[in-house]
Design a protein around this motif. Structure first.
Motif, mmCIF file in Angstrom:
data_model
loop_
_atom_site.group_PDB
_atom_site.id
_atom_site.type_symbol
_atom_site.label_atom_id
_atom_site.label_comp_id
_atom_site.label_asym_id
_atom_site.label_seq_id
_atom_site.Cartn_x
_atom_site.Cartn_y
_atom_site.Cartn_z
ATOM 1 N N LEU A 120 -13.713 11.500 -2.164
ATOM 2 C CA LEU A 120 -14.260 11.246 -3.496
ATOM 3 C C LEU A 120 -13.308 11.620 -4.616
ATOM 4 N N GLU A 121 -12.453 12.599 -4.392
ATOM 5 C CA GLU A 121 -11.540 13.017 -5.452
ATOM 6 C C GLU A 121 -10.452 11.978 -5.712
ATOM 7 N N ASN A 122 -10.362 10.971 -4.842
ATOM 8 C CA ASN A 122 -9.407 9.881 -5.057
ATOM 9 C C ASN A 122 -9.953 8.796 -5.982
ATOM 10 N N PHE A 123 -11.249 8.839 -6.260
ATOM 11 C CA PHE A 123 -11.846 7.826 -7.129
ATOM 12 C C PHE A 123 -11.521 8.151 -8.582
ATOM 13 N N SER A 124 -10.976 7.183 -9.284
ATOM 14 C CA SER A 124 -10.560 7.420 -10.671
ATOM 15 C C SER A 124 -11.618 7.005 -11.689
ATOM 16 N N GLY A 125 -12.647 6.305 -11.233
ATOM 17 C CA GLY A 125 -13.670 5.831 -12.160
ATOM 18 C C GLY A 125 -14.698 6.887 -12.494
ATOM 19 N N PRO A 126 -15.518 6.638 -13.504
ATOM 20 C CA PRO A 126 -16.555 7.590 -13.909
ATOM 21 C C PRO A 126 -17.763 7.548 -12.985
ATOM 22 N N PRO B 126 -24.519 1.902 -10.764
ATOM 23 C CA PRO B 126 -23.054 2.003 -10.749
ATOM 24 C C PRO B 126 -22.437 0.733 -10.184
ATOM 25 N N GLU B 127 -21.188 0.508 -10.511
ATOM 26 C CA GLU B 127 -20.496 -0.674 -9.975
ATOM 27 C C GLU B 127 -20.195 -0.520 -8.494
ATOM 28 N N CYS B 128 -20.058 0.718 -8.046
ATOM 29 C CA CYS B 128 -19.833 0.987 -6.621
ATOM 30 C C CYS B 128 -20.842 2.037 -6.175
ATOM 31 N N ALA B 129 -21.865 1.605 -5.436
ATOM 32 C CA ALA B 129 -22.880 2.527 -4.923
ATOM 33 C C ALA B 129 -22.582 2.842 -3.466
ATOM 34 N N LEU B 130 -22.312 4.104 -3.186
ATOM 35 C CA LEU B 130 -22.014 4.553 -1.833
ATOM 36 C C LEU B 130 -23.204 5.317 -1.269
ATOM 37 N N TYR B 131 -23.439 5.150 0.023
ATOM 38 C CA TYR B 131 -24.526 5.864 0.700
ATOM 39 C C TYR B 131 -24.003 6.454 1.998
ATOM 40 N N VAL B 132 -24.529 7.628 2.340
ATOM 41 C CA VAL B 132 -24.304 8.204 3.658
ATOM 42 C C VAL B 132 -25.613 8.057 4.420
ATOM 43 N N PHE B 133 -25.605 7.272 5.487
ATOM 44 C CA PHE B 133 -26.773 7.101 6.341
ATOM 45 C C PHE B 133 -26.600 8.000 7.563
ATOM 46 N N GLU B 134 -27.596 8.805 7.829
ATOM 47 C CA GLU B 134 -27.531 9.737 8.952
ATOM 48 C C GLU B 134 -28.715 9.500 9.875
ATOM 49 N N SER C 276 -17.220 2.402 -11.971
ATOM 50 C CA SER C 276 -18.132 3.549 -11.921
ATOM 51 C C SER C 276 -18.730 3.648 -10.528
ATOM 52 N N TRP C 277 -19.210 4.842 -10.170
ATOM 53 C CA TRP C 277 -19.667 5.040 -8.803
ATOM 54 C C TRP C 277 -20.645 6.208 -8.700
ATOM 55 N N CYS C 278 -21.333 6.292 -7.577
ATOM 56 C CA CYS C 278 -22.122 7.463 -7.204
ATOM 57 C C CYS C 278 -22.329 7.448 -5.698
ATOM 58 N N MET D 260 -11.370 16.895 -13.119
ATOM 59 C CA MET D 260 -11.923 15.599 -12.698
ATOM 60 C C MET D 260 -13.259 15.800 -12.003
ATOM 61 N N ILE D 261 -14.268 15.068 -12.426
ATOM 62 C CA ILE D 261 -15.544 15.087 -11.712
ATOM 63 C C ILE D 261 -15.375 14.248 -10.450
ATOM 64 N N SER D 262 -15.593 14.883 -9.307
ATOM 65 C CA SER D 262 -15.349 14.162 -8.064
ATOM 66 C C SER D 262 -16.620 13.698 -7.377
ATOM 67 N N ALA D 263 -17.785 14.198 -7.777
ATOM 68 C CA ALA D 263 -19.019 13.728 -7.158
ATOM 69 C C ALA D 263 -20.206 14.092 -8.013
ATOM 70 N N LEU D 264 -21.184 13.243 -7.999
ATOM 71 C CA LEU D 264 -22.407 13.501 -8.749
ATOM 72 C C LEU D 264 -23.538 12.752 -8.067
#
Length: 519
Positions: A261-267, A273-281, A221-223, A19-23
């Protein structure tokens, strides 16, 4: 790693049990600039007093410090957690051109979205005056705000933002020209591992559809992407096209977020992407924040003057058109009129924001100056509802105004938007009253006839030009004229255009203190 001209692309893939867990992809424009001084000069009335706290105001070359505003809560009162909302503003190509309208446009867009849904929800709604903002990105006064600033958004009667409706926030974002994106916080933590663990604990609120898709076989889908901002000491400051978030930090973020991220089942999908996630630091009030993008702001360039078939000498820019529509709170089904319509920039924006609105334009210039057939083509080619009628005439003529009312079933308009003509030609006759003053005098006369041009509760939004040394009051109606027309001014905000010319955006509310029997 691949270098293609201006784009630097880095792809990181983690594979676990097939499973691809992150890209992640990084490019030269994937930076964020910190908020810098919000340059503006704003005169606001109590009904809509919205100002930044302690910001530096700027009128071309004149600089002075504004007093602090109580509309921004003290930073120590802010609690950032799951469900907290963030807004990323669009940057400015010309400093001081639009930042003063950010809060005004967004809060009124939110209020309009709430007014639209009030019939579906009997609960009380938050009005424009009930929304407050607090800086999320660190402040660096001397840097240009070209990319945009980020702020937390919350209701004034709470410190947890639970009263901000996500549905209305999304709707407000879609129609706001000065918003780049809005986000909802998933989790906050001091480490990436803590972010992942906290997100798993709070996933029912923000990312339950990613972890528990249910019977939906087409998972979203996500990133994930990393954005770094300056810390208080500015040692890690990253601003401008030549500065980028650390690639090493991105690798660390992806690795430590793997339990989530490994819990996400989408591509994984890098673009849209349908779900765009960001880490703000490095944000204020939080060390590391994991957010989900809610929506992007309005795409105003689709009605840019260069893309239109009707070409005029001085068309209103798309940003100004959208801002006027949002301050007028244009909604679906509204009757909207522009008495100085020109090439119909305001009515194009109105049709984009509220596709079922009914528009009427009045323009004194003939077809040799304003080609009305091409205006209709500008609407049709974009799939927008064409104006009900484009009237050739003078809006100060009672017969012309009556034709406009008849075009919408003899009902008063919900919103009137106008950018009256100004410049040397229009000021040649010094004895003539300013166009806005003439219009409001006519509205008062119509009201006395029992034929109001603007309905009770409606809004009139207009630009008022001033040259250097002129007082904006000279272009505004008197209090007696406002009372006669049943109007009150709720806000007045300056927009510098050059070293010698400014225009002020005035908003009037139709209170109808007299003639209450007239709708």
């Amino acid at each position: 790693m691949m270098n293609f001209g201006h784009f630097l692309v880095l792809i990181i893939i983690f594979v676990d049990a097939g499973m691809i867990s992150a890209l992640i992809v990084r490019s030269s424009n994937s930076y964020q600039r910190s908020i810098c001084c919000q340059n503006h000069r704003s005169v606001l009335f109590p009904l809509s007093k919205i100002n930044y706290r302690g910001v530096r105001l700027c009128h071309v070359t004149k600089r002075f410090l504004a007093a602090s505003s109580s509309d921004l809560y003290a930073s120590r009162d802010i609690l950032v957690g799951s469900g907290t909302k963030l807004v990323l503003w669009r940057g400015e190509g010309t400093k001081g051109y639009s930042s003063q309208f950010r809060h005004l446009e967004f809060t009124n867009a939110y209020a309009a979205s709430c007014e639209t849904s009030v019939s579906k929800n009997n609960k009380g709604v938050i009005d424009a005056n009930d929304i407050a903002f607090v800086d999320a990105t660190p402040t660096v006064d001397e840097l240009d705000d070209l990319y945009g600033a980020m702020q937390y958004v919350f209701a004034k009667n709470t410190h947890t933002q639970t009263d901000i409706s996500e549905d209305q926030l999304v709707q407000a974002t879609r129609r706001s020209s000065l918003v780049r994106e809005t986000y909802s916080v998933i989790a906050v933590g001091d480490t990436y591992e803590a972010l992942a663990n906290n997100a798993l604990m709070c996933n029912d609120k923000v990312i339950s559809d990613m972890i528990h898709p249910g019977n939906n076989t087409n998972s979203l889908s996500w990133c994930v992407r990393l954005r770094q901002y300056a810390m208080d000491d500015h040692k890690n400051a990253r601003f401008g096209v030549s500065k980028r978030s650390s690639m090493k930090k991105e690798r660390e973020a992806i690795t430590e977020l793997k339990p989530l991220l490994e819990n996400f089942s989408g591509p994984v999908k890098l673009k849209n992407p349908e779900c765009a996630l960001y880490v703000f630091e490095g944000l204020n009030h939080a060390n590391k924040v994991l957010v989900r993008k809610l929506e992007s702001g309005a795409s105003t360039q689709s009605i840019s003057p260069k893309s239109r078939r009707c070409v005029t000498r001085t068309p209103l820019c798309p940003l100004a058109s959208f801002i006027m529509c949002n301050l007028g709170r244009v909604k679906e089904g509204d009757r909207v009129m522009d008495p100085y319509s020109g090439s119909c920039s305001t009515l194009l924006a109105s049709a984009m924001i509220a596709p079922t609105s009914q528009a009427v334009g009045i323009e004194i210039a003939g077809d040799d100056v304003v080609n009305r057939e091409r205006i209709y083509e500008d609407f049709e080619s974009r799939g927008l509802r064409s104006p009900v009628q484009l009237i050739h005439g003078d809006c100060t003529d009672y017969v012309i105004r009556n034709i406009a009312l008849n075009a919408v079933g003899k009902q008063a308009f919900d919103v009137i938007l106008c950018d009256p003509p100004y410049g040397r030609r229009e000021k040649a006759n010094n004895s003539q009253k300013p166009p806005l003053v003439q219009l409001i005098e006519c509205m008062g006369t119509d009201l006395q006839r029992g034929e109001p041009l603007l309905r009770r509760g409606g809004r009139l939004v207009a630009f008022v030009p001033t040259n250097e040394g002129e007082d904006v009051k000279s272009g505004l109606p008197s209090q007696a004229d406002l009372d006669k027309a049943g109007l009150e001014m709720t806000s007045l905000t300056e927009q510098p255009l050059s070293e010698t010319l400014s225009r002020w955006l005035a908003v009037f509310y139709c209170k109808r203190s007299v003639y209450q029997n007239i709708p």
